[in-house]
Design an enzyme around this catalytic site. Structure first.
Site, short mmCIF file in Angstrom:
data_model
loop_
_atom_site.label_atom_id
_atom_site.label_comp_id
_atom_site.label_asym_id
_atom_site.label_seq_id
_atom_site.Cartn_x
_atom_site.Cartn_y
_atom_site.Cartn_z
N CYS A 140 -4.77 5.95 -4.87
CA CYS A 140 -4.15 4.62 -4.72
C CYS A 140 -2.69 4.77 -5.12
O CYS A 140 -2.39 5.02 -6.29
CB CYS A 140 -4.86 3.60 -5.62
N CYS A 146 0.86 -1.18 0.00
CA CYS A 146 0.00 0.00 0.00
C CYS A 146 0.90 1.23 0.00
O CYS A 146 1.58 1.49 1.00
CB CYS A 146 -0.92 0.01 1.21
N GLY A 185 -1.43 2.02 -7.41
CA GLY A 185 -2.14 2.14 -8.68
C GLY A 185 -1.63 3.30 -9.51
O GLY A 185 -1.55 3.22 -10.74
N1 LIG Z 1 -6.27 -2.42 -2.50
C1 LIG Z 1 -4.85 -2.75 -2.67
C2 LIG Z 1 -4.07 -2.44 -1.37
C3 LIG Z 1 -4.00 -0.95 -1.08
C4 LIG Z 1 -3.36 -0.18 -2.20
C5 LIG Z 1 -3.54 1.34 -2.18
N2 LIG Z 1 -4.35 1.88 -1.13
C6 LIG Z 1 -2.18 2.04 -2.27
O1 LIG Z 1 -2.06 3.19 -1.80
O2 LIG Z 1 -1.27 1.46 -2.90
C7 LIG Z 1 -4.71 -4.25 -2.99
O3 LIG Z 1 -5.60 -5.02 -2.61
O4 LIG Z 1 -3.71 -4.61 -3.63
#
Ligand SMILES: N[C@H](CCC[C@H](N)C(=O)O)C(=O)O
Length: 271
Positions: A215, A76, A218
């Site tokens: 994200c 994350c 992301g």
């Molecule tokens: N939902 C993501 C984890 C959190 C990623 C996101 N909140 C970030 O800041 O990278 C997953 O299941 O891979």
């Protein structure tokens, strides 16, 4: 049981942070989902857990759980920025640069003088089996995956270029792509709008959370995909709905992300 926590956010991606350096972390999925619940609990996109490290050269262990389903995940990025702000502010370290181990990586997190945080997110991974991604037998067999870039930032990502993120079908196409058998462990689905070679806008429909205001992984995945596609130069300012992230990648090594990390409040919840 009573649980002390700190609510934090990085570009609007929000977290419940738990200090497990002094007592073992023992919450189960139901308790984690309660922490993530915006009606019956605290409410957050992810729960971040700070654990002590006995490993030489590693300051802490960093664990991440998605708030909607309580599942433990690999990475994350926005959380990593809040992690270093937390350990510094809570006096768990005097360092401005800390190295943390996640389930599958070691990250270097650096507090900058202006309060932003720069994270070495490690290198992207394109090998399908390591995403994991099972490509359709023939290109075109799965139309939803036409023009989708797939890669891992430690966690799985699918990236689509769109003309305008505000009108992109995030809420419908996001879950449809996530449900494809091509992604056996699910996937975070990013929608990126190219403004110019140094600027973009993004929305991400996250695995285990739905659309978040930002994200980190992301955004890194979208910039990497865009650099490989020739849309971007090596440094891109990306506007998410919750804030601005700066992503840098030289085309072969680590991806670097710089952005905000803020404490919202400290609290105690009865679980
Ligand atoms: N939902 C993501 C984890 C959190 C990623 C996101 N909140 C970030 O800041 O990278 C997953 O299941 O891979």
């Amino acid at each position: 049981m009573q649980l002390s926590f700190t609510k934090m956010q990085g570009a609007g991606n929000d977290f419940v942070v738990i200090d497990a350096t002094r007592q073992p972390f023992e919450l189960g999925p139901a308790q984690l989902r309660r922490l993530g619940d915006r009606r019956f609990g605290v409410g957050c996109d992810q729960v971040l857990v700070v654990e002590a490290s006995t490993e030489p050269g590693i300051d802490f262990r960093y664990r991440i759980f998605n708030g909607a389903d309580g599942a433990e995940v690999e990475h994350c990025g926005n959380g990593a920025r809040c992690f270093v702000r937390f350990v510094r502010d809570k006096g768990l370290t005097e360092k401005d640069v800390v190295r943390v181990r996640t389930v599958n990586a070691v990250l270097t997190l650096a507090l900058a003088a202006d309060g932003r945080v720069r994270v070495d997110m490690g290198p992207p991974v394109f090998e399908a089996a390591r995403v994991p991604y099972v490509p359709p037998a023939l290109p075109g067999d799965e139309p939803l995956l036409n023009d989708v870039a797939v890669l891992s930032m430690g966690n799985p990502h699918a990236v689509l270029r769109v003309v305008d993120v505000d009108t992109a079908p995030v809420e419908t196409l996001g879950p449809r792509i996530q449900a494809l058998p091509a992604f056996p462990q699910g996937v975070n689905v990013g929608f990126v709008q190219v403004l110019d070679r140094g600027h973009a806008r993004i929305r991400v429909y996250e695995r285990g959370a739905g659309e978040t205001l930002a994200c980190g992984t992301g955004t890194c995945a979208a910039v990497v995909a865009g650099i490989r596609a020739g849309w971007f130069d090596a440094a891109v300012e990306v506007q998410a709905r919750g804030g601005l992230l700066r992503i840098e990648w030289d085309g072969q090594g680590s991806v670097f992300m710089t952005g905000p990390a803020e404490t919202v409040f400290d609290g105690v919840i009865q679980l």
